[in-house]
Design a protein around this motif. Structure first.
Motif, mmCIF file in Angstrom:
data_model
loop_
_atom_site.group_PDB
_atom_site.id
_atom_site.type_symbol
_atom_site.label_atom_id
_atom_site.label_comp_id
_atom_site.label_asym_id
_atom_site.label_seq_id
_atom_site.Cartn_x
_atom_site.Cartn_y
_atom_site.Cartn_z
ATOM 1 N N SER A 182 -6.417 4.751 -15.322
ATOM 2 C CA SER A 182 -5.616 4.103 -14.278
ATOM 3 C C SER A 182 -5.626 4.982 -13.039
ATOM 4 O O SER A 182 -5.723 6.216 -13.130
ATOM 5 C CB SER A 182 -4.179 3.839 -14.728
ATOM 6 O OG SER A 182 -3.416 5.026 -14.776
ATOM 7 N N PHE A 183 -5.536 4.317 -11.888
ATOM 8 C CA PHE A 183 -5.554 4.977 -10.587
ATOM 9 C C PHE A 183 -4.269 4.634 -9.831
ATOM 10 O O PHE A 183 -3.879 3.463 -9.774
ATOM 11 C CB PHE A 183 -6.725 4.471 -9.734
ATOM 12 C CG PHE A 183 -8.096 4.743 -10.289
ATOM 13 C CD1 PHE A 183 -8.827 5.856 -9.881
ATOM 14 C CD2 PHE A 183 -8.679 3.865 -11.188
ATOM 15 C CE1 PHE A 183 -10.097 6.096 -10.367
ATOM 16 C CE2 PHE A 183 -9.953 4.086 -11.677
ATOM 17 C CZ PHE A 183 -10.666 5.205 -11.267
ATOM 18 N N ASP A 184 -3.647 5.640 -9.238
ATOM 19 C CA ASP A 184 -2.519 5.410 -8.331
ATOM 20 C C ASP A 184 -3.005 5.648 -6.902
ATOM 21 O O ASP A 184 -3.422 6.768 -6.555
ATOM 22 C CB ASP A 184 -1.358 6.353 -8.632
ATOM 23 C CG ASP A 184 -0.657 6.032 -9.942
ATOM 24 O OD1 ASP A 184 -1.056 5.048 -10.602
ATOM 25 O OD2 ASP A 184 0.269 6.769 -10.307
ATOM 26 N N PHE A 185 -2.975 4.594 -6.087
ATOM 27 C CA PHE A 185 -3.438 4.668 -4.708
ATOM 28 C C PHE A 185 -2.283 4.464 -3.740
ATOM 29 O O PHE A 185 -1.375 3.669 -4.006
ATOM 30 C CB PHE A 185 -4.475 3.570 -4.415
ATOM 31 C CG PHE A 185 -5.785 3.721 -5.109
ATOM 32 C CD1 PHE A 185 -6.733 4.635 -4.656
ATOM 33 C CD2 PHE A 185 -6.101 2.929 -6.206
ATOM 34 C CE1 PHE A 185 -7.955 4.753 -5.282
ATOM 35 C CE2 PHE A 185 -7.322 3.034 -6.828
ATOM 36 C CZ PHE A 185 -8.253 3.950 -6.378
ATOM 37 N N ARG A 186 -2.358 5.146 -2.617
ATOM 38 C CA ARG A 186 -1.492 4.838 -1.491
ATOM 39 C C ARG A 186 -2.260 3.883 -0.581
ATOM 40 O O ARG A 186 -3.241 4.263 0.053
ATOM 41 C CB ARG A 186 -1.088 6.106 -0.733
ATOM 42 C CG ARG A 186 0.010 5.851 0.304
ATOM 43 C CD ARG A 186 0.507 7.154 0.926
ATOM 44 N NE ARG A 186 1.035 8.063 -0.058
ATOM 45 C CZ ARG A 186 2.250 7.970 -0.608
ATOM 46 N NH1 ARG A 186 3.046 6.964 -0.267
ATOM 47 N NH2 ARG A 186 2.671 8.859 -1.501
ATOM 48 N N ALA A 187 -1.817 2.638 -0.556
ATOM 49 C CA ALA A 187 -2.519 1.605 0.202
ATOM 50 C C ALA A 187 -2.097 1.648 1.669
ATOM 51 O O ALA A 187 -1.072 2.230 2.030
ATOM 52 C CB ALA A 187 -2.234 0.231 -0.400
ATOM 53 N N ASP A 188 -2.898 1.020 2.509
ATOM 54 C CA ASP A 188 -2.601 0.928 3.938
ATOM 55 C C ASP A 188 -1.925 -0.402 4.238
ATOM 56 O O ASP A 188 -2.196 -1.421 3.584
ATOM 57 C CB ASP A 188 -3.889 1.044 4.756
ATOM 58 C CG ASP A 188 -4.489 2.434 4.676
ATOM 59 O OD1 ASP A 188 -3.806 3.398 5.057
ATOM 60 O OD2 ASP A 188 -5.640 2.554 4.199
ATOM 61 N N ARG A 189 -1.074 -0.393 5.253
ATOM 62 C CA ARG A 189 -0.417 -1.631 5.679
ATOM 63 C C ARG A 189 -1.355 -2.357 6.652
ATOM 64 O O ARG A 189 -1.370 -2.069 7.840
ATOM 65 C CB ARG A 189 0.940 -1.314 6.304
ATOM 66 C CG ARG A 189 1.905 -0.718 5.295
ATOM 67 C CD ARG A 189 3.351 -0.685 5.767
ATOM 68 N NE ARG A 189 4.208 -0.247 4.670
ATOM 69 C CZ ARG A 189 4.703 -1.051 3.728
ATOM 70 N NH1 ARG A 189 4.419 -2.342 3.779
ATOM 71 N NH2 ARG A 189 5.459 -0.582 2.758
ATOM 72 N N VAL A 190 -2.141 -3.238 6.096
ATOM 73 C CA VAL A 190 -3.128 -3.993 6.867
ATOM 74 C C VAL A 190 -3.025 -5.459 6.435
ATOM 75 O O VAL A 190 -3.728 -5.907 5.538
ATOM 76 C CB VAL A 190 -4.557 -3.469 6.633
ATOM 77 C CG1 VAL A 190 -5.540 -4.192 7.550
ATOM 78 C CG2 VAL A 190 -4.642 -1.968 6.856
#
Length: 419
Positions: A182-190
């Motif tokens: 599993s991967f934890d990502f910080r996504a961008d607000r786009v």
């Protein structure tokens, strides 16, 4: 209970191959949880023979299947969940198009490549040169934590503070050190992006490529652009503006219409999910090809002259040039196992036939290598992908977490010989 598919089973034909090659594994293990990944790894080690780990199965190198070995297929680990305002946890078997669709209602996106059918695991352990790269960096630059099964079956939670060496290694060379579950990502607000597609007539390949490169480098960081040159006379471009300002997008797209005569164009604001759509087409080895690739700082005269010769030689069917640079190059070269943080372009040549000799004239012009687009393997290419300090650190980590070289199918850092 771990599902294992063998030759003769009903599901075997659906799981034996990858997008770019056919396979004939003795068994395909399909874990549905992290404990089952541990079980699958134990099964593969006991069985012996080649071991391939597959997420989406789209990889160009074709190492996600094998002959008479075991494939650990992570396709059932495909969940996408929100665990914070901009934090998401994604399984390695999810496809990037499905991830984009899941994130869109939350106003989030993660730059991930140009195909929605690529699996999360392979791309997110190699780099991730995507259509928002200049604005938001590589996919691995958004990884904040991961769960990894190492060769001894240990499940490790890794991040910048807990097991930082392994966390460093999985961001660029993950296939060498474990199976990320599993991967934890910080996504961008786009919420949406501007997307333009242009069709060019190309009269002079070298001049066209120089103009293209200069236009990309002069563009605002919101712009990432991928170019596909077919046969030296026609080119298609996909250009993404990472923002929802139509006027800003229009101004940024404008210079690209002056690069060469435009035969057709379209521009619109769309969800990022509309840029990378997953088709879920079955993989039957339908896109078999030879590819060679390299990174370039600029598309200057020496490089474009060689590329023009290659395009005109008839040896390749397509040249693909992806923009890097921008936010990708803001990251220190030693921050991740992907160390190429000064180049502005990724150049890949594609052919249905081998073209090693033709590529040999281009390769000396390149500056580094992104492994995901290369079908060959050699010590020279490994050292181009991982500079000396990076490779040395990788080998130290490899000796600690995989002393038996269990994970040895994907540009193995512990094997300094050609195959």
């Amino acid at each position: 209970m771990l599902e294992v598919v063998r030759p003769g089973d009903r599901l075997y034909r659906a799981v034996r191959d990858v997008y770019t090659a056919t396979g004939r594994p003795a068994a395909v293990a399909r874990p549905a949880s992290t404990p089952e990944v541990v079980e699958a790894l134990r099964f593969a080690r006991d069985a012996g023979g080649p071991l391939s780990v597959r997420s989406g199965g789209h990889g160009i190198s074709s190492v996600a299947t094998n002959v008479e070995g075991t494939v650990i297929d992570l396709g059932l680990l495909n969940s996408v969940e929100r665990i914070g305002d901009d934090l998401v946890r994604i399984g390695p078997g999810a496809r990037w198009g499905d991830v984009a669709a899941a994130l869109h209602p939350w106003g989030l996106a993660i730059s991930s490549g140009d195909s929605g059918d690529v699996g999360v695991g392979g791309l997110a352990t190699t780099g991730g040169v995507g259509l928002m790269g200049r604005a938001h960096g590589l996919t691995i630059d958004h990884l904040v934590a991961a769960e990894v099964v190492t060769a001894d079956g240990t499940v490790r939670r890794v991040d910048a503070e807990q097991d930082p060496d392994l966390f460093w290694a999985i961001r660029g060379a993950g296939a060498n050190v474990g199976i990320v579950t599993s991967f934890d990502f910080r996504a961008d607000r786009v919420p949406v992006v501007g997307r333009a597609t242009l069709q060019y007539r190309v009269d002079d390949v070298a001049r066209f490529l120089r103009a293209w490169g200069e236009t990309v480098e002069a563009a605002p960081r919101e712009i990432s652009a991928f170019l596909y040159l077919m046969g030296g006379e026609f080119a298609l471009a996909t250009i993404v503006y990472a923002g929802d300002d139509p006027q800003g997008a229009g101004r940024a797209f404008g210079p690209f219409t002056a690069v060469a005569p435009v035969l057709g164009q379209q521009a619109q604001l769309v969800p990022y999910a509309g840029v990378v759509t997953a088709t879920h087409a079955p993989h039957r080895g339908q896109q078999g090809a030879t590819t060679h690739t390299g990174l370039a700082v600029h598309l200057d005269e020496p490089i474009t002259a060689r590329l023009a010769d290659l395009a005109g030689s008839g040896a390749v069917e397509m040249l693909q040039i992806r923009s890097t640079g921008g936010a990708i190059n803001d990251v220190a070269r030693d921050a991740t196992a992907y160390a190429h943080r000064h180049q502005n372009f990724s150049v890949t040549a594609v052919s249905s036939m081998p073209f090693d000799e033709a590529w040999e004239r281009v390769w000396p012009m390149m500056d580094g290598l992104y492994l995901s687009f290369e079908t060959s393997f050699s010590t020279e290419l490994l050292e181009a992908a991982f500079p000396p300090a990076t490779l040395s650190r990788l080998r130290d980590i490899k000796r600690r977490v995989d002393p038996d070289d269990v994970f040895n199918q994907n540009f193995p850092v512990a094997t300094p010989v050609s195959r």
